[in-house]
Structures are given as C-alpha cells and as structure tokens.
Design an enzyme around this catalytic site. Structure first.
Site, PDB file in Angstrom:
ATOM      1  N   GLY A   1     -12.534 -16.219 -24.091  1.00 24.98           N
ATOM      2  CA  GLY A   1     -12.378 -17.602 -23.652  1.00 24.98           C
ATOM      3  C   GLY A   1     -11.109 -17.745 -22.846  1.00 24.98           C
ATOM      4  O   GLY A   1     -10.605 -16.770 -22.280  1.00 24.98           O
TER       5      GLY A   1
ATOM      6  N   TRP B   1     -19.070 -20.350 -22.745  1.00 23.86           N
ATOM      7  CA  TRP B   1     -20.399 -20.780 -22.310  1.00 23.86           C
ATOM      8  C   TRP B   1     -20.902 -20.015 -21.098  1.00 23.86           C
ATOM      9  O   TRP B   1     -22.062 -20.109 -20.746  1.00 23.86           O
ATOM     10  CB  TRP B   1     -20.394 -22.290 -21.991  1.00 23.86           C
ATOM     11  CG  TRP B   1     -19.207 -22.724 -21.186  1.00 23.86           C
ATOM     12  CD1 TRP B   1     -18.064 -23.303 -21.671  1.00 23.86           C
ATOM     13  CD2 TRP B   1     -19.003 -22.581 -19.771  1.00 23.86           C
ATOM     14  NE1 TRP B   1     -17.170 -23.518 -20.648  1.00 23.86           N
ATOM     15  CE2 TRP B   1     -17.718 -23.093 -19.464  1.00 23.86           C
ATOM     16  CE3 TRP B   1     -19.783 -22.083 -18.735  1.00 23.86           C
ATOM     17  CZ2 TRP B   1     -17.202 -23.116 -18.171  1.00 23.86           C
ATOM     18  CZ3 TRP B   1     -19.271 -22.095 -17.443  1.00 23.86           C
ATOM     19  CH2 TRP B   1     -17.997 -22.603 -17.174  1.00 23.86           C
ATOM     20  N   ASN B   2     -20.043 -19.249 -20.389  1.00 21.57           N
ATOM     21  CA  ASN B   2     -20.477 -18.757 -19.068  1.00 21.57           C
ATOM     22  C   ASN B   2     -21.428 -17.566 -19.127  1.00 21.57           C
ATOM     23  O   ASN B   2     -22.304 -17.444 -18.282  1.00 21.57           O
ATOM     24  CB  ASN B   2     -19.276 -18.506 -18.144  1.00 21.57           C
ATOM     25  CG  ASN B   2     -18.376 -17.389 -18.618  1.00 21.57           C
ATOM     26  OD1 ASN B   2     -18.349 -17.063 -19.808  1.00 21.57           O
ATOM     27  ND2 ASN B   2     -17.639 -16.810 -17.709  1.00 21.57           N
TER      28      ASN B   2
ATOM     29  N   GLU C   1      -6.195 -20.269 -12.827  1.00 20.19           N
ATOM     30  CA  GLU C   1      -7.624 -19.959 -12.799  1.00 20.19           C
ATOM     31  C   GLU C   1      -8.387 -21.211 -12.362  1.00 20.19           C
ATOM     32  O   GLU C   1      -8.239 -22.271 -12.961  1.00 20.19           O
ATOM     33  CB  GLU C   1      -8.087 -19.524 -14.201  1.00 20.19           C
ATOM     34  CG  GLU C   1      -9.512 -19.034 -14.224  1.00 20.19           C
ATOM     35  CD  GLU C   1      -9.944 -18.545 -15.605  1.00 20.19           C
ATOM     36  OE1 GLU C   1      -9.686 -19.257 -16.598  1.00 20.19           O
ATOM     37  OE2 GLU C   1     -10.545 -17.464 -15.681  1.00 20.19           O
TER      38      GLU C   1
ATOM     39  N   CYS D   1     -15.180 -14.748 -15.483  1.00 21.37           N
ATOM     40  CA  CYS D   1     -13.760 -14.409 -15.713  1.00 21.37           C
ATOM     41  C   CYS D   1     -13.254 -13.453 -14.653  1.00 21.37           C
ATOM     42  O   CYS D   1     -12.080 -13.498 -14.293  1.00 21.37           O
ATOM     43  CB  CYS D   1     -13.585 -13.815 -17.096  1.00 21.37           C
ATOM     44  SG  CYS D   1     -14.670 -12.422 -17.414  1.00 21.37           S
TER      45      CYS D   1
ATOM     46  N   GLU E   1     -10.195 -11.593 -25.098  1.00 21.93           N
ATOM     47  CA  GLU E   1     -10.660 -11.414 -23.711  1.00 21.93           C
ATOM     48  C   GLU E   1     -10.478 -12.759 -23.021  1.00 21.93           C
ATOM     49  O   GLU E   1     -11.225 -13.698 -23.303  1.00 21.93           O
ATOM     50  CB  GLU E   1     -12.148 -11.009 -23.694  1.00 21.93           C
ATOM     51  CG  GLU E   1     -12.446  -9.700 -24.411  1.00 21.93           C
ATOM     52  CD  GLU E   1     -11.921  -8.491 -23.664  1.00 21.93           C
ATOM     53  OE1 GLU E   1     -11.632  -8.602 -22.460  1.00 21.93           O
ATOM     54  OE2 GLU E   1     -11.772  -7.441 -24.306  1.00 21.93           O
ATOM     55  N   LEU E   2      -9.484 -12.847 -22.135  1.00 23.90           N
ATOM     56  CA  LEU E   2      -9.048 -14.177 -21.678  1.00 23.90           C
ATOM     57  C   LEU E   2      -9.293 -14.389 -20.183  1.00 23.90           C
ATOM     58  O   LEU E   2     -10.104 -13.708 -19.571  1.00 23.90           O
ATOM     59  CB  LEU E   2      -7.575 -14.356 -22.057  1.00 23.90           C
ATOM     60  CG  LEU E   2      -7.284 -14.058 -23.543  1.00 23.90           C
ATOM     61  CD1 LEU E   2      -5.806 -14.194 -23.853  1.00 23.90           C
ATOM     62  CD2 LEU E   2      -8.113 -14.935 -24.466  1.00 23.90           C
TER      63      LEU E   2
HETATM   64  P1  NAD Z   1     -12.528 -21.940 -24.133  1.00 24.61           P
HETATM   65  O1  NAD Z   1     -11.307 -21.126 -24.407  1.00 24.61           O
HETATM   66  O2  NAD Z   1     -12.370 -23.399 -23.994  1.00 24.61           O
HETATM   67  O3  NAD Z   1     -13.599 -21.713 -25.308  1.00 24.61           O
HETATM   68  C1  NAD Z   1     -14.062 -20.440 -25.691  1.00 24.61           C
HETATM   69  C2  NAD Z   1     -14.622 -20.527 -27.103  1.00 24.61           C
HETATM   70  O4  NAD Z   1     -13.551 -20.814 -27.999  1.00 24.61           O
HETATM   71  C3  NAD Z   1     -15.659 -21.624 -27.307  1.00 24.61           C
HETATM   72  O5  NAD Z   1     -16.635 -21.180 -28.234  1.00 24.61           O
HETATM   73  C4  NAD Z   1     -14.830 -22.739 -27.922  1.00 24.61           C
HETATM   74  O6  NAD Z   1     -15.582 -23.630 -28.695  1.00 24.61           O
HETATM   75  C5  NAD Z   1     -13.885 -21.936 -28.790  1.00 24.61           C
HETATM   76  N1  NAD Z   1     -12.632 -22.599 -29.178  1.00 24.61           N
HETATM   77  C6  NAD Z   1     -11.952 -23.563 -28.501  1.00 24.61           C
HETATM   78  N2  NAD Z   1     -10.841 -23.897 -29.208  1.00 24.61           N
HETATM   79  C7  NAD Z   1     -10.825 -23.117 -30.325  1.00 24.61           C
HETATM   80  C8  NAD Z   1      -9.925 -22.968 -31.415  1.00 24.61           C
HETATM   81  N3  NAD Z   1      -8.821 -23.704 -31.539  1.00 24.61           N
HETATM   82  N4  NAD Z   1     -10.231 -22.052 -32.373  1.00 24.61           N
HETATM   83  C9  NAD Z   1     -11.332 -21.296 -32.264  1.00 24.61           C
HETATM   84  N5  NAD Z   1     -12.227 -21.393 -31.265  1.00 24.61           N
HETATM   85  C10 NAD Z   1     -11.965 -22.289 -30.298  1.00 24.61           C
HETATM   86  O7  NAD Z   1     -13.213 -21.287 -22.856  1.00 24.61           O
HETATM   87  P2  NAD Z   1     -14.519 -21.775 -22.079  1.00 24.61           P
HETATM   88  O8  NAD Z   1     -14.192 -22.971 -21.262  1.00 24.61           O
HETATM   89  O9  NAD Z   1     -15.669 -21.848 -23.018  1.00 24.61           O
HETATM   90  O10 NAD Z   1     -14.764 -20.509 -21.105  1.00 24.61           O
HETATM   91  C11 NAD Z   1     -14.083 -20.300 -19.910  1.00 24.61           C
HETATM   92  C12 NAD Z   1     -12.908 -19.373 -20.101  1.00 24.61           C
HETATM   93  O11 NAD Z   1     -13.326 -18.132 -20.671  1.00 24.61           O
HETATM   94  C13 NAD Z   1     -12.255 -19.001 -18.781  1.00 24.61           C
HETATM   95  O12 NAD Z   1     -10.855 -19.049 -18.927  1.00 24.61           O
HETATM   96  C14 NAD Z   1     -12.714 -17.569 -18.536  1.00 24.61           C
HETATM   97  O13 NAD Z   1     -11.877 -16.788 -17.737  1.00 24.61           O
HETATM   98  C15 NAD Z   1     -12.771 -17.045 -19.940  1.00 24.61           C
HETATM   99  N6  NAD Z   1     -13.643 -15.869 -20.003  1.00 24.61           N
HETATM  100  C16 NAD Z   1     -13.070 -14.649 -20.199  1.00 24.61           C
HETATM  101  C17 NAD Z   1     -13.871 -13.507 -20.218  1.00 24.61           C
HETATM  102  C18 NAD Z   1     -13.290 -12.139 -20.431  1.00 24.61           C
HETATM  103  O14 NAD Z   1     -14.044 -11.220 -20.764  1.00 24.61           O
HETATM  104  N7  NAD Z   1     -12.001 -11.934 -20.266  1.00 24.61           N
HETATM  105  C19 NAD Z   1     -15.257 -13.641 -20.049  1.00 24.61           C
HETATM  106  C20 NAD Z   1     -15.792 -14.908 -19.852  1.00 24.61           C
HETATM  107  C21 NAD Z   1     -14.980 -16.024 -19.842  1.00 24.61           C
END
Ligand code: NAD
Length: 490
Positions: free
Chosen positions: A222, A146-147, A377, A278, A244-245
């Site tokens: 995510g 979402w960010n 984090e 992130c 990308e985590l």
């Molecule tokens: P999240 O991992 O909870 O969710 C990310 C996405 O994955 C959402 O669309 C969510 O609905 C989906 N999802 C959740 N469980 C799933 C599953 N079992 N199977 C498939 N999809 C699933 O993350 P968030 O809270 O939305 O975002 C914050 C995180 O994202 C932070 O850890 C941040 O560091 C990371 N992030 C990383 C980058 C990067 O480029 N490395 C960029 C932005 C955000």
C-alpha cells in the site's frame, strides 16, 4: 457477500455493511460486511487454531491444495476477470492478465514450497549433524490495496501458505468482491481457519489487525504513509514486517533509442491501469536534442488512446478508482502548470463521459523537480517529460527521489545499460521492456518504497524463519568443557 472466517461465511458482528462502487458508473455493485474488531479477533483465533495442523500437513499435501486452487481459478477465469473489472475499473484484458498471473503464482509457490525445508551444513566435528531449518511463523496478516487486489494478495498468500503459515487477509474496502468470489470458487476446500478474509474500514480494523498480539507477521502492500504507520504501530513488538510501498518510477530514454518504440513503451508504462500501478512510469527523461520530436510523438500517441469502461474490450484506459485519487491528479497538474509546465494533451475529465472517475491521459512538458508532479506519487494517468543533457545527469535525476521501487531505460547501448543498473537505486530495473514481472524475479523497493521482497525464492523466505539445529549424535563429554586446564582433584 459475507466474510470468510474459520471456514464459514460470516456477517459483521456489528451488523454494519459497506458499499462497493463501480468506478466506471459510480453505482453500487454490492454490499459487504464492515467488520468490527471482534471479527478480526475471531479470524485471528481461527488462524491460530488452524496453524499447528497446517504446519504439520506435508509440503506435498499443501502443494496439492494450492494447485487445486489454481485450477479452480482457471476454471472461473472469465467470471473472476469480469468481477475484477467491475470493481477495479481497469480494462478487461489487464484484469485477465492479473488473474492469470495470480493463479500461476499459486502453482509456482506450490512447487517451490515443497522443494526444500532448509539445508544441511558441515558440522564442526565428525559424528555431528547441523541442520538449517526453515519454519513457518504462525498467523500472517496480508493487507493489500485496490489496484491489483488478487495478484498482490496471492504474492503473499501463496508463499505464506506454502511455507506452513495460516493467513488473515484484509482486502481494500474498495475491492473486496473478487477476493471473496475467489475464496468461494478456489479456497473453500482448505481446512477451516487456514485462510480467513475480513472486510471493513481500515479506521475500524486496520490498526487492530496490525497490533494484534497473535499476528507475528504483517505482509502489507500500500502507500508509504500507511506503511510508516504500520512500522510505528509495531515498533517494540518485534513483528516481522514486509512493506511494499509507493513509488515515483523514472523512465530514461537514451539518445540512441528509436523514438517510435520508446514512445510506445512510455505510453504503456505510464498509463497501464490509468497509471494506478506502483511501478507505473511517473517521470520521463529525454535527451534534449530529441525532446521536441519525442514529446510531440508521445502526445499524438496518447491522444489516440480510447478512454471508457473496462468492460468494453476496445478501450485502452479505464477510470480511476475514486474521486479522491482523481483530485490528487488534478492538483498535481494545476500546480505544475502554475509553475510553468505545459499540457500537450489531456489535462481534463473526458467531456463525453458524464459518470465515472475518468481522467484523460495527460502529457506534460517543461516540468522540473520543483513540481510535486515530479516528486510525489501521482498514481494517475499523467506523463511529465523532462529534457536532460548528459546520461549521468539522467541517472542523477532518476535517483533524485525518496522512492526506489522500479526504473526503466530504453537503449541498445550496453555501456549505458551497465551504468544504469549499477547506479540507479531501485528494486527492479527494466531495460527496453517496462513493467514485465517474473515469478522467479524478486520484487520490492529500496529507500521509502519498502522493506523485503516478494516473488522468487526471496518471496518464500519472507514467510519462513530460520532455525539452526546442532546435534552431536553420540553425545560424549568434550575435552573443552569444565574443568579448564585438566581434571581437578576431588
Ligand atoms: P493504502 O495504503 O491507502 O491502503 C492499502 C491497504 O491498507 C488497504 O487494504 C487499506 O484498507 C489498508 N490500511 C489503511 N490504513 C491502515 C492501517 N492503519 N492499518 C492497516 N491497514 C490499513 O493504499 P491504496 O490507496 O489502497 O493503494 C495505493 C498505494 O499502494 C500506492 O501508494 C501504491 O504505490 C501502493 N502500491 C504498492 C505496491 C508495491 O508492490 N510496492 C503495489 C501496489 C500498490
């Protein structure tokens, strides 16, 4: 708004909906369908059916469509930026920057995608042609948080489409509205099935999409926790994963750094999007002799930042995305304080803001690596600052983490710059200019921050598989074929 499947606005087959909340007011902005697994099947089937024709569409035609999408987004720039501010919360100027970056990514990959289809390599013999061909995979699933919902999405969708794949997009349930609006204004002219959007609860459709046998590529941004789950779910399937985590990025200040500029750099790098980035700075290391001056100047700077609704152009820091993320910030701060940290400014919900998931930007001192705030984090508006004695110690502290996404340094000393970029384990190193992205600069993580790279040539290669074609044009009989040792008697 409805989902976009096979070129049609579609409701959930279960009839279920979900609410999208404005994080600045906690009010419901809109409802969207909550997809069922059957809707995912429909989207994947549409993408699969569209793939053979999209793959055969010339790279120049694909480039034209991507440029048209960018132009349409440019024409709806204000509308998209405002919509994003409403559902994501960060200040409008940050959302304008996101939309600008995102639409320019379409232009960048439109051109890169039509530049090469591979290469010709020297053949082992004369009269032969050896080609290295780059081919699309098929259906790519693009799952984003979402960010930065539009930017991170187009970092995947633009190269995936430019390479000839079709896509099924799953935005976060917290921020689907700008994605759907973007489809409405910019992608409706794409052939049906080339781009599909499903919206819903990850518990309902996430695993289903990831495991789907007709989705050979998962491009995910995510958390590390969900990234690990995706890796476990797909083990044995040979799907291609781009993950990308999360991160826990360090910012090291060298002893020659001008305090005033370094303070400004740290405040920006740590607090952009209320720290929900992130690559946000989550740990700061300052030489012991300048520590007190630095933290006092930083606390003074941070205390003067204005917190409020992202729609107000005079605010600096918006709300957090949801209460669950704010609670994590509160837990990290209280655990650090219990272990001896001091809050110099912030450390509470702003008393003047009664609605919304706001939290005051917070500076903490006297922190150490036994505290969660220096290890996990946090993803919020916190700046923990720790003193160090020698520059090599700062490098060791920067590397003392499971993560390896980005790392920042402030110095004008070239020798320190070189030591930093040679020894810090992170996918991006920023010197004196934190968090600036570059379309041509590959972005991604080392260690637990992920697999693969986005942006640049690497970001296109992520969505192309390599095939080597060896062609002997005349096709004569070779003297190294059977029989060995010369002709046999018949
Ligand atoms: P999240 O991992 O909870 O969710 C990310 C996405 O994955 C959402 O669309 C969510 O609905 C989906 N999802 C959740 N469980 C799933 C599953 N079992 N199977 C498939 N999809 C699933 O993350 P968030 O809270 O939305 O975002 C914050 C995180 O994202 C932070 O850890 C941040 O560091 C990371 N992030 C990383 C980058 C990067 O480029 N490395 C960029 C932005 C955000």
């Amino acid at each position: 708004m409805n989902m976009w499947i096979n070129g049609t606005w579609t409701k959930s087959s279960s009839g279920e909906t979900l609410e999208v909340i404005d994080p600045a007011t906690e009010e419901v902005l809109d409802t969207v369908p909550a997809a069922a697994p059957e809707d995912v099947d429909q989207a994947v089937a549409a993408a699969r059916q569209a793939f053979p024709t999209w793959r055969e569409t010339t790279a120049v035609e694909r480039a034209s469509l991507l440029h048209e999408a960018a132009a349409a987004m440019r024409a709806h720039f204000a509308d998209l930026s405002r919509q994003l501010t409403l559902e994501e919360g960060k200040p409008i100027s940050e959302n304008e920057e996101e939309i600008d970056w995102a639409l320019n990514t379409l232009d960048y990959y439109a051109e890169l995608g039509r530049d090469t289809r591979g290469r010709v390599i020297p053949s082992p013999e004369a009269g032969q042609l050896s080609l290295v061909l780059k081919e699309p995979f098929g259906v790519v699933s693009c799952i984003v948080p979402w960010n930065y919902p539009i930017l991170l999405l187009l970092w995947k969708v633009a190269p995936a489409l430019a390479a000839g794949n079709t896509v099924v997009v799953k935005p976060s349930r917290r921020t689907p509205l700008t994605t759907l609006r973007m489809i409405e204004v910019a992608f409706q002219s794409f052939p049906p099935g080339v781009i599909n959007v499903v919206v819903g609860h990850s518990a309902e459709i996430g695993d289903h999409l990831v495991r789907h046998p007709n989705v050979p590529v998962i491009a995910f941004t995510g958390s590390t926790a969900v990234g690990k789950r995706i890796a476990q779910l797909t083990a044995g399937s040979m799907k291609k994963l781009h993950l990308e985590l999360g991160g826990k990025d360090p910012f090291v200040i060298a002893d020659d750094a001008p305090v005033e500029a370094a303070v400004e750099a740290v405040a920006y790098a740590a607090l952009i999007n209320a720290g929900q980035v992130c690559t946000a700075t989550e740990r700061v290391y300052v030489p012991r002799p300048m520590y007190r001056d630095f933290v006092e100047a930083l606390a003074d700077r941070v205390a003067r930042l204005r917190v409020g609704s992202g729609l107000d152009p005079t605010i600096d820091v918006g709300p957090m995305m949801a209460d669950v993320y704010r609670s994590k910030v509160e837990r990290h701060i209280s655990e650090a304080v219990e272990k001896g940290a001091r809050v110099l400014t912030g450390g509470r919900r702003p008393p003047h803001l009664h609605r919304g998931f706001f939290y005051e930007p917070t500076v903490l001192t006297d922190v150490n690596h036994h505290m969660d705030i220096m290890r996990e984090e946090t993803f919020g508006p916190t700046i923990p600052v720790m003193a160090y004695d020698a520059f090599d110690e700062a490098i060791a502290l920067a590397n003392d983490t499971d993560y390896g996404l980005g790392a920042c340094l402030y110095t004008h000393d070239a020798s320190r710059v070189r030591r930093f970029y040679e020894h810090v384990q992170a996918g991006t190193i920023w010197i004196n200019d934190p968090l600036t992205d570059n379309y041509a600069g590959p972005f991604g993580g080392m260690k637990m921050s992920g697999l693969g790279r986005e942006l640049g040539h690497e970001g296109l290669e992520a969505f192309r598989q390599t095939k080597h074609v060896h062609w002997d044009i005349d096709g004569g009989v070779k003297d190294w074929w059977y029989p060995y040792g010369g002709p046999t008697e018949s």
